[in-house]
Design a protein around this motif. Structure first.
Motif, PDB file in Angstrom:
ATOM      1  N   ARG A  26      26.576  35.864  34.207  1.00 43.79           N
ATOM      2  CA  ARG A  26      27.403  36.785  34.989  1.00 43.79           C
ATOM      3  C   ARG A  26      27.109  36.596  36.470  1.00 43.79           C
ATOM      4  O   ARG A  26      26.154  35.920  36.852  1.00 43.79           O
ATOM      5  CB  ARG A  26      27.111  38.244  34.593  1.00 43.79           C
ATOM      6  CG  ARG A  26      25.709  38.725  34.937  1.00 43.79           C
ATOM      7  CD  ARG A  26      25.483  40.163  34.489  1.00 43.79           C
ATOM      8  NE  ARG A  26      24.193  40.684  34.929  1.00 43.79           N
ATOM      9  CZ  ARG A  26      23.055  40.521  34.282  1.00 43.79           C
ATOM     10  NH1 ARG A  26      23.041  39.845  33.137  1.00 43.79           N
ATOM     11  NH2 ARG A  26      21.930  41.029  34.758  1.00 43.79           N
ATOM     12  N   LEU A  27      27.960  37.186  37.295  1.00 45.72           N
ATOM     13  CA  LEU A  27      27.739  37.237  38.731  1.00 45.72           C
ATOM     14  C   LEU A  27      27.390  38.659  39.127  1.00 45.72           C
ATOM     15  O   LEU A  27      28.057  39.608  38.702  1.00 45.72           O
ATOM     16  CB  LEU A  27      28.988  36.791  39.503  1.00 45.72           C
ATOM     17  CG  LEU A  27      29.367  35.317  39.437  1.00 45.72           C
ATOM     18  CD1 LEU A  27      30.670  35.086  40.179  1.00 45.72           C
ATOM     19  CD2 LEU A  27      28.270  34.430  40.007  1.00 45.72           C
ATOM     20  N   GLU A  28      26.359  38.814  39.931  1.00 47.07           N
ATOM     21  CA  GLU A  28      25.998  40.100  40.511  1.00 47.07           C
ATOM     22  C   GLU A  28      25.966  39.941  42.018  1.00 47.07           C
ATOM     23  O   GLU A  28      25.173  39.176  42.550  1.00 47.07           O
ATOM     24  CB  GLU A  28      24.628  40.570  40.011  1.00 47.07           C
ATOM     25  CG  GLU A  28      24.635  41.155  38.618  1.00 47.07           C
ATOM     26  CD  GLU A  28      23.302  41.805  38.262  1.00 47.07           C
ATOM     27  OE1 GLU A  28      22.454  41.963  39.170  1.00 47.07           O
ATOM     28  OE2 GLU A  28      23.106  42.139  37.085  1.00 47.07           O
ATOM     29  N   ASN A  29      26.854  40.669  42.696  1.00 47.43           N
ATOM     30  CA  ASN A  29      26.951  40.540  44.149  1.00 47.43           C
ATOM     31  C   ASN A  29      27.133  39.089  44.573  1.00 47.43           C
ATOM     32  O   ASN A  29      26.590  38.633  45.587  1.00 47.43           O
ATOM     33  CB  ASN A  29      25.710  41.137  44.825  1.00 47.43           C
ATOM     34  CG  ASN A  29      25.581  42.621  44.588  1.00 47.43           C
ATOM     35  OD1 ASN A  29      26.526  43.377  44.805  1.00 47.43           O
ATOM     36  ND2 ASN A  29      24.419  43.049  44.127  1.00 47.43           N
ATOM     37  N   GLY A  30      27.906  38.354  43.773  1.00 45.78           N
ATOM     38  CA  GLY A  30      28.189  36.970  44.086  1.00 45.78           C
ATOM     39  C   GLY A  30      27.085  35.996  43.734  1.00 45.78           C
ATOM     40  O   GLY A  30      27.234  34.793  43.960  1.00 45.78           O
ATOM     41  N   ALA A 211      35.862  42.641  45.353  1.00 44.22           N
ATOM     42  CA  ALA A 211      34.594  42.399  46.051  1.00 44.22           C
ATOM     43  C   ALA A 211      34.067  40.999  45.757  1.00 44.22           C
ATOM     44  O   ALA A 211      33.506  40.341  46.640  1.00 44.22           O
ATOM     45  CB  ALA A 211      33.566  43.453  45.644  1.00 44.22           C
ATOM     46  N   GLU A 212      34.230  40.543  44.513  1.00 43.48           N
ATOM     47  CA  GLU A 212      33.800  39.181  44.182  1.00 43.48           C
ATOM     48  C   GLU A 212      34.587  38.147  45.001  1.00 43.48           C
ATOM     49  O   GLU A 212      34.046  37.116  45.404  1.00 43.48           O
ATOM     50  CB  GLU A 212      33.991  38.920  42.685  1.00 43.48           C
ATOM     51  CG  GLU A 212      33.089  39.754  41.781  1.00 43.48           C
ATOM     52  CD  GLU A 212      31.627  39.379  41.878  1.00 43.48           C
ATOM     53  OE1 GLU A 212      31.316  38.340  42.484  1.00 43.48           O
ATOM     54  OE2 GLU A 212      30.784  40.131  41.360  1.00 43.48           O
ATOM     55  N   LEU A 213      35.865  38.429  45.256  1.00 42.89           N
ATOM     56  CA  LEU A 213      36.669  37.516  46.072  1.00 42.89           C
ATOM     57  C   LEU A 213      36.189  37.506  47.519  1.00 42.89           C
ATOM     58  O   LEU A 213      36.169  36.460  48.169  1.00 42.89           O
ATOM     59  CB  LEU A 213      38.145  37.912  46.004  1.00 42.89           C
ATOM     60  CG  LEU A 213      38.825  37.764  44.640  1.00 42.89           C
ATOM     61  CD1 LEU A 213      40.273  38.223  44.734  1.00 42.89           C
ATOM     62  CD2 LEU A 213      38.754  36.331  44.143  1.00 42.89           C
TER      63      LEU A 213
END
Length: 449
Positions: A26-30, A211-213
């Motif tokens: 997964r991604l967390e804060n990018g 936010a991920e973008l």
């Protein structure tokens, strides 16, 4: 480039990844997070790079289980991104233990790689090994040479206990910078930087997928390295030099890509100051009425073989002004954009000019691909589109209308606005008459080839 912890590499004959214990990504804060389950132990792996440094941190944390002995085997590849995947001969790899960690030397023209291992009861077992017959899946998907190898000096070992972490730091910076941040401090600093990016973004883009973008866009906004004269010029007036990298790691910055993506990467994410820096930087790059098509890797000067990038520049300025009303930046750029229009009207490089009879844009020169269809194989230009390409005249019309608006907004009385309006109207009338294909109900791609 150095490649460590290559979980995405597989044996050339394998159909499944090498890491069967991977249960989650997964991604967390990018930032990427991997979760591995091995027996009763659950181990989390995280990575981050320090902003504006060539330093990577990889941490392993025991989330569940009693833990035990952890061994991390770095597998590395030292080469230019367009060199053979076989890498340099194994005898060129020189592995040395130093006071702060380890150093890997390969050649005088490449930086020394420093590695630091932090773990309970740390150790290192020297066992050089070459991992052959590996499939590089991205290269394979792109049609490149895809079978290669990696080199390993051995394995780092240590005790991993509940709630504890082990960290591997890899850097090509000097040791003073490597020692400046602990792994925990490096992750905290990067998370704080990302929180600041989200705070400047529009409220609707501060959470969830938007936010991920915003965080993904951050990867493409860079400070170009090696353009000393450009940096001095920018710093002299209190600016910074910024650009957009077209795509890691095969591409540097391209004028067309920068101007098309500027709105999404900077204006939609609230990074207006960086948008200003990018526009001012490219304003200083203008040569004979054109902005660079690209900056070749390792060179400080651009190549200008593009017919549309400069016209997209008008579009990017327009979007910037709508978002910021920064008329001071327009005052800086407007004389340059007037000069761009004049160069096109009288003719500039690569056979780019405006037909005096119908006001449409013409482009074409043997050996060059000047539009967005820019594939070239050796000396063969795949889609030259010489003549009057449909999108170029549309962009030229847009540029003229914007120029008239800007001259009016700044109450410029030294420039003949009516002249540019007349050219715009001529282009519009000719466009509607020449490009409409009534038989097929669409526009022609190119006329007057």
């Amino acid at each position: 480039s150095y490649v460590l912890a290559c979980d995405d590499l597989v044996h050339k004959d394998a159909v499944a990844p090498i890491s069967p214990y991977l249960t989650e990504f997964r991604l967390e804060n990018g930032l990427p997070v991997w979760v591995f389950r091995c027996g009763g132990n659950v181990i989390e792996k995280r990575t981050c790079m320090v902003h504006l440094q060539n330093t990577a941190y990889i941490t392993y944390t025991l989330l569940e289980g009693e833990g035990g002995r952890l061994e991390v085997q770095p597998a590395m590849h030292v080469r230019s991104h367009d060199d053979s995947l076989a890498g340099p001969p194994e005898e060129q790899y020189r592995w040395t233990g130093v006071e702060d960690g380890f150093e890997l030397y390969v050649s005088d023209d490449l930086p020394v790689l420093k590695l630091v291992w932090n773990c309970g009861e740390c150790g290192f077992q020297m066992k050089t090994q070459r991992l052959d017959n590996l499939r590089y899946r991205i290269e394979q998907a792109r049609g490149y040479d895809w079978e290669g190898s990696l080199w390993s000096p051995g394995g780092f070992t240590g005790e991993l206990r509940p709630g504890k972490s082990a960290s591997l730091t890899a850097s090509t910076e000097d040791w003073e910078k490597v020692r400046a941040l602990s792994p925990g401090a490096a992750f905290a600093a990067e998370l704080e930087r990302k929180r600041r990016l989200l705070r400047t973004a529009p409220p609707e883009a501060r959470e969830g997928f938007p936010a991920e973008l915003v965080l993904a866009a951050d990867q493409f906004l860079i400070t170009p390295i090696g353009r000393t004269a450009d940096q001095v010029r920018a710093h002299a007036v209190g600016d910074e030099i910024r650009t957009v990298i077209a795509g890691y790691h095969w591409f540097t910055d391209w004028g067309r890509d920068t101007m098309i993506s500027l709105e999404g990467l900077t204006l939609s994410t609230g990074r207006y100051r960086e948008a200003e820096y990018i526009l001012r930087s490219f304003g200083n790059y203008i040569h004979n009425g054109l902005i660079p098509n690209m900056f070749p890797e390792g060179r400080t000067s651009g190549l200008y073989h593009t017919a549309d990038a400069t016209l997209w520049f008008f579009h990017a300025i327009d979007r910037y002004l709508q978002a910021t009303s920064d008329w001071e930046t327009l005052e800086f750029l407007l004389p340059k954009m007037v000069d761009v229009a004049e160069w096109h009207l009288r003719g500039t490089d690569f056979g780019i000019y405006i037909d005096q009879n119908d006001g449409l844009m013409v482009q074409g020169q043997d050996g060059y691909q000047l539009t967005w269809m820019d594939a070239k194989v050796g000396d063969w230009v795949v889609t030259p589109r010489r003549g009057k390409a449909v999108e170029l005249s549309a962009l030229w019309y847009n540029a003229l209308r914007l120029l008239v608006e800007w001259l009016e907004a700044l109450e410029d009385t030294r420039t003949d606005r009516a002249r540019y309006l007349e050219w715009a109207n001529r282009c519009r009338d000719s466009f509607n008459r020449r490009f409409w294909n009534s038989e097929k109900g669409c526009l022609f791609d190119v006329v007057d080839t």
